[in-house]
Design an enzyme around this catalytic site. Sequence first.
Site, mmCIF file in Angstrom:
data_model
loop_
_atom_site.group_PDB
_atom_site.id
_atom_site.type_symbol
_atom_site.label_atom_id
_atom_site.label_comp_id
_atom_site.label_asym_id
_atom_site.label_seq_id
_atom_site.Cartn_x
_atom_site.Cartn_y
_atom_site.Cartn_z
ATOM 1 N N CYS A 117 0.817 -1.221 0.000
ATOM 2 C CA CYS A 117 0.000 0.000 0.000
ATOM 3 C C CYS A 117 0.850 1.270 0.000
ATOM 4 O O CYS A 117 0.359 2.347 -0.323
ATOM 5 C CB CYS A 117 -0.923 0.018 1.216
ATOM 6 S SG CYS A 117 -1.856 -1.499 1.395
ATOM 7 N N HIS A 258 -3.617 6.761 2.709
ATOM 8 C CA HIS A 258 -3.990 5.466 2.148
ATOM 9 C C HIS A 258 -5.364 5.082 2.722
ATOM 10 O O HIS A 258 -5.602 5.221 3.916
ATOM 11 C CB HIS A 258 -2.933 4.425 2.537
ATOM 12 C CG HIS A 258 -3.348 3.030 2.244
ATOM 13 N ND1 HIS A 258 -3.895 2.667 1.031
ATOM 14 C CD2 HIS A 258 -3.327 1.901 3.004
ATOM 15 C CE1 HIS A 258 -4.171 1.377 1.066
ATOM 16 N NE2 HIS A 258 -3.849 0.897 2.246
ATOM 17 N N ASN A 288 -9.979 -0.831 0.111
ATOM 18 C CA ASN A 288 -8.521 -0.695 0.103
ATOM 19 C C ASN A 288 -7.985 -1.193 -1.244
ATOM 20 O O ASN A 288 -8.032 -2.391 -1.515
ATOM 21 C CB ASN A 288 -7.945 -1.510 1.268
ATOM 22 C CG ASN A 288 -6.422 -1.467 1.343
ATOM 23 O OD1 ASN A 288 -5.760 -1.027 0.410
ATOM 24 N ND2 ASN A 288 -5.877 -1.935 2.450
HETATM 25 N N1 ACO Z 1 -18.133 -9.282 9.639
HETATM 26 C C1 ACO Z 1 -18.602 -9.496 10.878
HETATM 27 N N2 ACO Z 1 -17.805 -9.768 11.920
HETATM 28 C C2 ACO Z 1 -16.483 -9.811 11.697
HETATM 29 C C3 ACO Z 1 -15.923 -9.595 10.412
HETATM 30 C C4 ACO Z 1 -16.815 -9.314 9.365
HETATM 31 N N3 ACO Z 1 -16.379 -9.076 8.101
HETATM 32 N N4 ACO Z 1 -14.572 -9.701 10.500
HETATM 33 C C5 ACO Z 1 -14.300 -9.970 11.781
HETATM 34 N N5 ACO Z 1 -15.441 -10.059 12.499
HETATM 35 C C6 ACO Z 1 -15.599 -10.332 13.941
HETATM 36 C C7 ACO Z 1 -14.433 -11.098 14.506
HETATM 37 O O1 ACO Z 1 -14.601 -12.481 14.346
HETATM 38 C C8 ACO Z 1 -14.470 -10.683 15.944
HETATM 39 O O2 ACO Z 1 -15.461 -11.387 16.611
HETATM 40 P P1 ACO Z 1 -15.203 -11.929 18.114
HETATM 41 O O3 ACO Z 1 -15.012 -10.681 18.934
HETATM 42 O O4 ACO Z 1 -16.445 -12.699 18.386
HETATM 43 O O5 ACO Z 1 -13.962 -12.757 18.025
HETATM 44 C C9 ACO Z 1 -14.932 -9.229 15.893
HETATM 45 O O6 ACO Z 1 -15.607 -9.081 14.620
HETATM 46 C C10 ACO Z 1 -13.794 -8.225 15.987
HETATM 47 O O7 ACO Z 1 -12.753 -8.643 15.103
HETATM 48 P P2 ACO Z 1 -11.435 -7.807 14.899
HETATM 49 O O8 ACO Z 1 -10.530 -8.519 13.961
HETATM 50 O O9 ACO Z 1 -10.907 -7.397 16.242
HETATM 51 O O10 ACO Z 1 -12.055 -6.519 14.185
HETATM 52 P P3 ACO Z 1 -11.402 -5.117 13.987
HETATM 53 O O11 ACO Z 1 -12.200 -4.095 14.618
HETATM 54 O O12 ACO Z 1 -9.905 -5.164 14.252
HETATM 55 O O13 ACO Z 1 -11.575 -4.939 12.400
HETATM 56 C C11 ACO Z 1 -10.261 -5.016 10.403
HETATM 57 C C12 ACO Z 1 -10.951 -5.830 11.476
HETATM 58 C C13 ACO Z 1 -11.307 -4.218 9.659
HETATM 59 C C14 ACO Z 1 -9.563 -5.964 9.434
HETATM 60 C C15 ACO Z 1 -9.227 -4.053 11.051
HETATM 61 O O14 ACO Z 1 -8.448 -4.759 11.981
HETATM 62 C C16 ACO Z 1 -8.322 -3.364 10.062
HETATM 63 O O15 ACO Z 1 -8.751 -2.530 9.302
HETATM 64 N N6 ACO Z 1 -7.012 -3.641 10.132
HETATM 65 C C17 ACO Z 1 -6.045 -2.931 9.315
HETATM 66 C C18 ACO Z 1 -5.984 -3.458 7.910
HETATM 67 C C19 ACO Z 1 -5.022 -2.619 7.099
HETATM 68 O O16 ACO Z 1 -4.916 -1.447 7.273
HETATM 69 N N7 ACO Z 1 -4.276 -3.217 6.192
HETATM 70 C C20 ACO Z 1 -3.336 -2.368 5.470
HETATM 71 C C21 ACO Z 1 -2.437 -3.110 4.721
HETATM 72 S S1 ACO Z 1 -3.198 -4.170 3.545
HETATM 73 C C22 ACO Z 1 -1.990 -4.415 2.366
HETATM 74 O O17 ACO Z 1 -0.879 -3.990 2.487
HETATM 75 C C23 ACO Z 1 -2.416 -5.109 1.138
#
Ligand code: ACO
Length: 332
Positions: A117, A258, A288
């Site tokens: 990214c 980004h 993204n």
């Molecule tokens: N729908 C519903 N529930 C979900 C989903 C979904 N799509 N995905 C996860 N959950 C659930 C999980 O199972 C978890 O449930 P639990 O509490 O019962 O275990 C709960 O939601 C919370 O999960 P988290 O993983 O803690 O969710 P978070 O708030 O961290 O959001 C996300 C996840 C959106 C992926 C976030 O962590 C994020 O944006 N991370 C950064 C990603 C990024 O910036 N990447 C950049 C680089 S990518 C590259 O270089 C190609």
Amino acid sequence: MSFENSSVVIRAIGSYVPEKRLTNEELSKIVDTNDEWITTRTGIKERRIAGETIQVSDMATEAAKLALERSGVAPEDIDLVIVATLSPETLSPSSACLIQDKLGLRKVPAFDLNAACSGFIYGLDIGKAMLSTGKYRNALVVGVEKLSAFTNMEDRGTCILFGDGAGACVISYVDEPDQGIIDCQLGSDGINARHIVIPAGGSKLPANEQTLKDGSQFLQMNGREVFKVAVRAMGQACEDILKKNDLTSDDITVVIPHQANIRIIEAIASKLELPMDHFFVNIQKYGNTSAASIPIAIDEANIERNFKKGDLILLVAFGAGLTWGASLIKWY
Ligand code: ACO
């Protein structure tokens, strides 16, 4: 040779996204998710999908054609092609060579770079450095991704995030000081590489029956961990580049981050003590798009906000590697 009285500027920018939309509603029929969760946790409403017939070089060529047309630079005057992508059309040849051919450019140097990214900001810094030697006058810097090809549609932790698209700019060497790409600050931290990986398909683990069975040709991410590092690294990169250039966040016309997650952007806004309207956001439309995210956003921000010569734009990105980068652009 002295280059003190010269600069490397972004002359023009263009972008392209495929027509096909994949909405949260549609995703919730494929995996166990829903529009409310995706919207509140990420800010994404839909993303674009290239499908089987549209390739990386097609998207990049469309974006580059627009940038060339707007720049007034003729294709025969392009001296260099840099393509940032982590989803190249093929491992070999590079997507840059395919784009050089599709645009009918001269037989100029063309290469891909993979900084995920952060790739477009890496491309700007490399482009600036190469043009500053005086050897090249005009370059195309492209960010393009077909992440849908590397997305596991059964993994709700990643399939809701990614989309396809391309952005391209023409950068030029000009005989004017203190213009255009003022500074870029890049970084990486391979010790945390394990948080975003595509395990199979490289030389360590070529695709085989087992990798296909366990889906290890797809991108895997430890979202929670990446989120924390992203906020820290992007916030720090912004603070460092502002300090180095004797600026404060108040001097910045717009921050173009980004587009990974609206909550990451909000956290950076709070760290820089800037209101959210200082940030350009289009994540709701495209998700993204990795290396394509910043150039697509610059293009749309310019169309929406009509940048003036001298406007100061702060770009900041974070991605797999892990990598990050910030860039200070004086609009030309
Ligand atoms: N729908 C519903 N529930 C979900 C989903 C979904 N799509 N995905 C996860 N959950 C659930 C999980 O199972 C978890 O449930 P639990 O509490 O019962 O275990 C709960 O939601 C919370 O999960 P988290 O993983 O803690 O969710 P978070 O708030 O961290 O959001 C996300 C996840 C959106 C992926 C976030 O962590 C994020 O944006 N991370 C950064 C990603 C990024 O910036 N990447 C950049 C680089 S990518 C590259 O270089 C190609």
